[in-house]
Design an enzyme around this catalytic site. Structure first.
Site, PDB file in Angstrom:
ATOM      1  CB  THR A 186     -13.906  75.260 -14.666  1.00 49.89           C
ATOM      2  OG1 THR A 186     -12.943  74.389 -15.268  1.00 49.89           O
ATOM      3  CG2 THR A 186     -13.995  74.952 -13.180  1.00 49.89           C
ATOM      4  CB  VAL A 187     -16.630  79.561 -14.143  1.00 45.21           C
ATOM      5  CG1 VAL A 187     -17.623  80.497 -13.450  1.00 45.21           C
ATOM      6  CG2 VAL A 187     -15.282  79.634 -13.437  1.00 45.21           C
TER       7      VAL A 187
ATOM      8  N   GLY B 298      -4.670  70.271 -11.776  1.00 46.79           N
ATOM      9  CA  GLY B 298      -5.597  71.246 -12.357  1.00 46.79           C
ATOM     10  C   GLY B 298      -5.609  72.590 -11.656  1.00 46.79           C
TER      11      GLY B 298
ATOM     12  CG  ASP C 115      -5.167  85.532 -11.729  1.00 42.49           C
ATOM     13  OD1 ASP C 115      -6.132  85.388 -12.497  1.00 42.49           O
ATOM     14  OD2 ASP C 115      -5.262  85.430 -10.489  1.00 42.49           O
TER      15      ASP C 115
ATOM     16  CE  LYS D  41      -8.121  86.544  -9.677  1.00 48.53           C
ATOM     17  NZ  LYS D  41      -7.730  85.238  -9.127  1.00 48.53           N
TER      18      LYS D  41
END
Length: 427
Positions: free
Chosen positions: A13-14, A187, A201, A205
């Site tokens: 994706t990125v 998604g 996650d 961060k």
């Protein structure tokens, strides 16, 4: 203009977003960079799958050595994710004196100090803007724009999946499992959503943001973490009645020379700066002693938003290659910052219990809380007609160890069916 050549590891994706931006905006990027930036090689493990971006023939490869071993490539962009091959590839790139740009929050959170030291030793740069907040320029803001400030706190909604789930639960009255399935279908959530919904996650961060904000490395193991799997529609409803919104927050604060660092669901007032951040958007609140409170808001994930942050890092490195400019975090000898024990933290709390008899339950809970120096500001449910009922207690600020001690005793009493949930209240 001289050419700066770029190799991309990973065309997910990125990676697709980065390639698209580099190719589509080539002219304006070159003008801003002051050099010609050329996409030279792109690694994709599956060359036969349909691509969402049209990449020129000859650039694609499924062999990592064609990217890492290419002597012409100046900047490696790592977009594989995880810490398996990604760490090895980044190390190889740095050892070969290639600059590196990554969006890999887990890699930076776990091995950032080690990789920064290697980059400094080799005289190259390691940039990671896209590792937190997608397209939100929070890393550079902390590294550059706010360096005149002593940062007092950083509080963020930094995971779009959990924010999407909590928004849908609040706005549509849906249950957690129902919204999670919808998020996976759209998604927003992975097939295995553990990293998002259990707070890993967000913890990665927060580790990165804390290290930059406070100038000291914080071990991931020292960040208290809770996910959102225990949040029910009943909790959402009570929060709304009480004037709160539930968000998964990453919280880092200075506390008497130590740092408070935690990731957990929290109730925030509906007029709080972060309360209106909905769906998959991210926002980070930063408080500096000189500038006061600032809010950074935007899309925290996605192909083009995250790709934008990656390309900005590529441009930044390109601008400075000829001048050997040292970035703020390079050559910094991080020293571990003392993280305040979770048991010593203080906060207000929402406590929801199921009791067999409301009067007996109220008496039992009130006494145990009082015996543990926990003052109650509000009780909900004591006036309901049914005998078996939910009781909700809101506390004044309490030391965590006192709360845990009280909850242990409450769970032992037969008058209490269960302690259904305990949620931090962040003013």
């Amino acid at each position: 203009m001289g050419a700066v050549k770029v190799g991309i590891l990973g065309l997910g994706t990125v990676g697709s977003g980065v390639a698209e931006i580099l190719l589509k905006n080539k002219e304006s990027i070159n003008q801003r960079a002051g050099s010609r930036i050329e996409l030279t090689k792109v690694l994709d493990k599956n060359l036969d799958r349909e691509k969402v971006v049209d990449i020129p023939t000859g650039i694609m490869t499924d062999r990592s050595e064609e990217v890492l071993g290419n002597s012409e490539i100046d900047i490696i962009v790592e977009l594989i994710g995880g810490v398996g091959p990604a760490k090895r590839f980044v190390e190889q790139a740095l050892e070969a004196k290639k600059h590196v740009v990554t969006a890999n929050k887990e890699l930076i959170a776990k091995y950032g100090d080690e990789l920064f030291a290697l980059a400094a030793k080799q005289g190259v740069k390691l940039h990671f803007e896209a590792s937190v907040g997608g397209g939100i320029p929070i890393i550079k803001s902390l590294q550059q724009s706010l360096t005149a400030n002593r940062i007092e706190k950083v509080i963020g909604i930094v995971n779009g999946t959990t924010n999407y789930i909590l928004t849908k639960m609040a706005d549509e009255g849906a249950e957690f499992e129902e919204v999670l399935a919808e998020a996976q279908q759209k998604g927003y959530a992975e097939a295995d959503p553990t990293s998002d919904i259990e707070g890993y996650d967000a913890a990665y961060k927060l580790t990165i943001l804390s290290a930059i904000a406070f100038g000291r490395a914080i071990s991931l193991d020292n960040i208290y973490r809770e996910g959102i799997t225990q949040i029910t529609q009943e909790d959402i409803t009570y929060a709304q009645e009480l004037g709160y919104t539930i968000k998964l927050l990453g919280i880092a604060k200075r506390v008497n020379g130590e740092v408070e660092a935690r990731v957990q669901p929290a109730m925030i007032p509906q007029d709080h700066s972060l309360a209106g951040v909905k769906d998959a958007f991210n926002a980070v609140l930063v408080k500096g002693d000189a500038v006061g409170e600032l809010i950074y808001y935007g899309q925290g994930a996605g192909s083009l938003p995250t790709g934008s942050a990656v390309v900005a890092d590529v441009i930044d490195i390109t601008r400075n290659i000829d001048y050997q400019v040292t970035d703020l975090n390079e050559k910094r000898a991080y020293k571990a910052k003392t993280v305040k024990s979770h048991q010593e933290l203080t906060s207000k709390y929402y406590i929801r219990l199921q009791v067999a008899d409301k009067q007996k339950g109220l008496a039992v809970v009130s006494k145990i809380l009082g015996d543990n120096d926990i003052r109650v500001s509000k009780v909900i449910g004591a006036d309901q007609a049914t005998k078996s009922v939910s009781l909700v207690f809101l506390t004044h600020s309490v030391i965590e160890k006192n709360l845990q001690r009280a909850l242990k005793k409450i769970k032992e009493r037969t008058a209490i069916k269960e302690v259904s949930n305990v949620i931090k209240i962040e003013a």
